[in-house]
Design a protein around this motif. Structure first.
Motif, PDB file in Angstrom:
ATOM      1  N   LYS A 167      -2.621  -4.445   1.641  1.00  0.00           N
ATOM      2  CA  LYS A 167      -1.204  -4.749   1.821  1.00  0.00           C
ATOM      3  C   LYS A 167      -0.892  -5.112   3.270  1.00  0.00           C
ATOM      4  O   LYS A 167      -0.075  -5.997   3.532  1.00  0.00           O
ATOM      5  CB  LYS A 167      -0.345  -3.568   1.388  1.00  0.00           C
ATOM      6  CG  LYS A 167       1.131  -3.925   1.294  1.00  0.00           C
ATOM      7  CD  LYS A 167       1.995  -2.726   0.972  1.00  0.00           C
ATOM      8  CE  LYS A 167       1.859  -2.346  -0.474  1.00  0.00           C
ATOM      9  NZ  LYS A 167       2.848  -1.317  -0.878  1.00  0.00           N
ATOM     10  N   ALA A 168      -1.538  -4.466   4.218  1.00  0.00           N
ATOM     11  CA  ALA A 168      -1.291  -4.763   5.633  1.00  0.00           C
ATOM     12  C   ALA A 168      -1.641  -6.210   5.960  1.00  0.00           C
ATOM     13  O   ALA A 168      -0.932  -6.879   6.715  1.00  0.00           O
ATOM     14  CB  ALA A 168      -2.087  -3.812   6.516  1.00  0.00           C
ATOM     15  N   ALA A 169      -2.725  -6.719   5.379  1.00  0.00           N
ATOM     16  CA  ALA A 169      -3.103  -8.113   5.601  1.00  0.00           C
ATOM     17  C   ALA A 169      -2.076  -9.063   4.993  1.00  0.00           C
ATOM     18  O   ALA A 169      -1.771 -10.110   5.570  1.00  0.00           O
ATOM     19  CB  ALA A 169      -4.491  -8.379   5.016  1.00  0.00           C
ATOM     20  N   ALA A 170      -1.527  -8.709   3.837  1.00  0.00           N
ATOM     21  CA  ALA A 170      -0.487  -9.535   3.215  1.00  0.00           C
ATOM     22  C   ALA A 170       0.765  -9.575   4.090  1.00  0.00           C
ATOM     23  O   ALA A 170       1.381 -10.630   4.260  1.00  0.00           O
ATOM     24  CB  ALA A 170      -0.156  -9.011   1.826  1.00  0.00           C
ATOM     25  N   VAL A 171       1.138  -8.441   4.652  1.00  0.00           N
ATOM     26  CA  VAL A 171       2.313  -8.389   5.532  1.00  0.00           C
ATOM     27  C   VAL A 171       2.059  -9.208   6.798  1.00  0.00           C
ATOM     28  O   VAL A 171       2.957  -9.902   7.283  1.00  0.00           O
ATOM     29  CB  VAL A 171       2.672  -6.921   5.860  1.00  0.00           C
ATOM     30  CG1 VAL A 171       3.730  -6.834   6.932  1.00  0.00           C
ATOM     31  CG2 VAL A 171       3.130  -6.210   4.601  1.00  0.00           C
TER      32      VAL A 171
END
Length: 111
Positions: A36-40
């Motif tokens: 999720k951090a990479a998506a953000v």
């Protein structure tokens, strides 16, 4: 109201994000991210680049077939401007100067 980013899990359990228009229509869907951090981080990159993003025309010389063949032939090819990615003015230079002036330390005069 501005568009909205949505982070979601796809069918292969990868994180993706999509950009929705104010009316709910999906405008873009991202590539797959491992967490999720990479998506953000991807959303932040899109926000940064999208405002001043350049448009590259990969369609070639013709037009889409929207009417009769005669109307398409008579319209001719779309004009292609050479060096379209280079602005004739000094916009980027001026923008950098403004950013530097706005972020520079201000002297208050008090010692």
């Amino acid at each position: 109201m501005a568009g909205m980013f949505e982070v979601f899990l796809d069918e292969k359990s990868h994180f993706r994000f999509r950009l929705r228009a104010p009316d709910g229509m999906v405008l873009a869907v991202s590539a797959a991210f491992s967490d999720k951090a990479a998506a953000v981080t991807g959303i932040a990159a899109v926000r940064e680049c999208a405002g001043m993003g350049l448009i590259t025309d990969l369609c070639g010389e013709g037009r889409a077939q929207s009417g009769s063949a005669e109307s398409v032939r008579s319209a001719g090819p779309l004009p292609v401007r050479q060096n379209w990615h280079r602005r004739p003015d000094t916009f980027h230079t001026r923008a950098a100067t403004i950013r530097r002036a706005a972020s520079a330390a201000r002297w208050s005069g008090a010692a």
